[in-house]
Design a protein around this motif. Structure first.
Motif, short mmCIF file in Angstrom:
data_model
loop_
_atom_site.label_atom_id
_atom_site.label_comp_id
_atom_site.label_asym_id
_atom_site.label_seq_id
_atom_site.Cartn_x
_atom_site.Cartn_y
_atom_site.Cartn_z
N VAL A 1 -14.02 3.09 3.56
CA VAL A 1 -13.04 3.43 4.60
C VAL A 1 -12.81 4.94 4.69
O VAL A 1 -11.78 5.40 5.15
N GLN A 2 -13.80 5.70 4.21
CA GLN A 2 -13.82 7.16 4.32
C GLN A 2 -12.74 7.85 3.49
O GLN A 2 -12.22 8.90 3.89
N LEU A 3 -12.40 7.27 2.33
CA LEU A 3 -11.43 7.91 1.44
C LEU A 3 -12.09 8.30 0.13
O LEU A 3 -13.00 7.62 -0.35
N ALA A 4 -11.62 9.39 -0.46
CA ALA A 4 -12.10 9.83 -1.77
C ALA A 4 -11.65 8.84 -2.85
O ALA A 4 -10.64 8.15 -2.68
N GLY A 5 -12.37 8.81 -3.94
CA GLY A 5 -12.09 7.86 -5.00
C GLY A 5 -10.71 7.98 -5.61
O GLY A 5 -10.16 7.00 -6.10
N ASP A 6 -10.13 9.18 -5.62
CA ASP A 6 -8.80 9.36 -6.21
C ASP A 6 -7.68 9.27 -5.18
O ASP A 6 -6.53 9.54 -5.47
N SER A 7 -8.02 8.87 -3.96
CA SER A 7 -7.03 8.77 -2.88
C SER A 7 -6.18 7.52 -3.00
O SER A 7 -6.60 6.52 -3.57
N TYR A 8 -5.00 7.63 -2.43
CA TYR A 8 -4.15 6.47 -2.24
C TYR A 8 -4.28 6.08 -0.78
O TYR A 8 -4.52 6.94 0.07
N GLY A 9 -4.12 4.84 -0.49
CA GLY A 9 -4.24 4.40 0.90
C GLY A 9 -3.04 4.83 1.73
O GLY A 9 -1.96 5.07 1.20
N PRO A 10 -3.23 4.89 3.03
CA PRO A 10 -2.12 5.27 3.91
C PRO A 10 -1.17 4.10 4.12
O PRO A 10 -1.52 2.95 3.84
N GLU A 11 0.01 4.39 4.59
CA GLU A 11 0.87 3.35 5.15
C GLU A 11 0.81 3.56 6.65
O GLU A 11 1.08 4.65 7.13
N ILE A 12 0.42 2.51 7.36
CA ILE A 12 0.33 2.60 8.82
C ILE A 12 1.53 1.86 9.38
O ILE A 12 1.68 0.66 9.18
N ASN A 13 2.38 2.59 10.08
CA ASN A 13 3.62 2.05 10.60
C ASN A 13 3.70 2.35 12.09
O ASN A 13 3.67 3.50 12.48
#
Length: 170
Positions: A37-49
Motif C-alpha cells: 500500500v506504498q508505505l515504508a516498513g516502519d510506518s503506521y497506517g493512516p486514519e481515514i475519516n
C-alpha cells in the motif's frame, strides 16, 4: 498515480480514497503488507475519516471472499516493527434498530459470524430497545480472515454503531 486495482495508503492514496469515496484493500494472501500500500516498513497506517464528507465504499479482499461496508472511518493497526497491519477497523452505522439488526444478520451470512450468538443479542435488545449494550459477537472466518463485530448499542441515541475488526487468521 495508482496503477493497481487496490488502494494505496500513502498521502496521495489517502487523498484519492477521500475524493473517490472508494477503498479497495488486498488481503487475499491473508494479510495486508505495508509495502503493498506504498508505505515504508516502519510506518503506521493512516486514519481515514470522512465524517463530514460522506461514506467510503470499502472492500477488503480476503483469501476466500470480500468484506464490504460503507463507512466514514477506517483505521489501520500496526507497529513500526511489523511489515503488515495487525488489524483494519471500520465503523458501520444504522439509524434504527431494524437497520442495525439487518447489518448484524448480513454479517452472519457474509462472514460466518456466529448466528446463535447474534440472535441471542438481538432478542435481548428487542426485549428492551431502550437499553445500552457493548458486546462483541463471536468472529466469523468464512472469508479467510477474522471478522469481528463489536456492538455499541444505545437505545437513547439515534445512531447505532458496529465497530468491525478485520484481522489475519492466526
Amino acid at each position: 498515480m495508482t496503477t493497481s486495482e487496490f488502494s494505496a495508503l500513502d498521502a496521495a492514496g489517502v487523498d484519492q480514497i477521500r475524493s473517490s469515496k472508494q477503498a479497495r484493500l488486498d488481503m487475499s494472501t491473508g494479510s495486508l503488507l505495508k509495502s503493498a500500500v506504498q508505505l515504508a516498513g516502519d510506518s503506521y497506517g493512516p486514519e481515514i475519516n470522512t465524517q463530514d464528507a460522506g461514506k467510503i465504499a470499502l472492500t477488503i479482499v480476503g483469501p476466500k471472499g470480500e468484506i464490504k461496508g460503507d463507512t466514514d472511518r477506517i483505521r489501520f493497526n500496526t507497529t513500526d516493527a511489523r511489515t503488515d497491519f495487525s488489524e483494519i477497523t471500520f465503523f458501520l452505522t444504522a439509524e434504527s434498530l431494524d437497520s442495525y439488526v439487518s447489518l448484524l444478520r448480513d454479517g452472519v451470512q457474509r462472514y460466518g459470524i456466529d448466528s446463535q450468538d447474534t440472535e441471542r443479542w438481538i432478542k435481548s435488545v428487542k426485549d428492551d430497545p431502550a437499553s445500552k449494550s457493548d458486546y462483541s459477537l463471536t468472529s466469523g472466518t468464512s472469508t479467510g480472515l477474522d471478522v469481528n463485530y463489536d456492538l455499541r448499542y444505545d437505545g437513547s441515541k439515534g445512531t447505532q454503531v458496529i465497530i468491525v475488526h478485520v484481522s489475519p487468521r492466526v
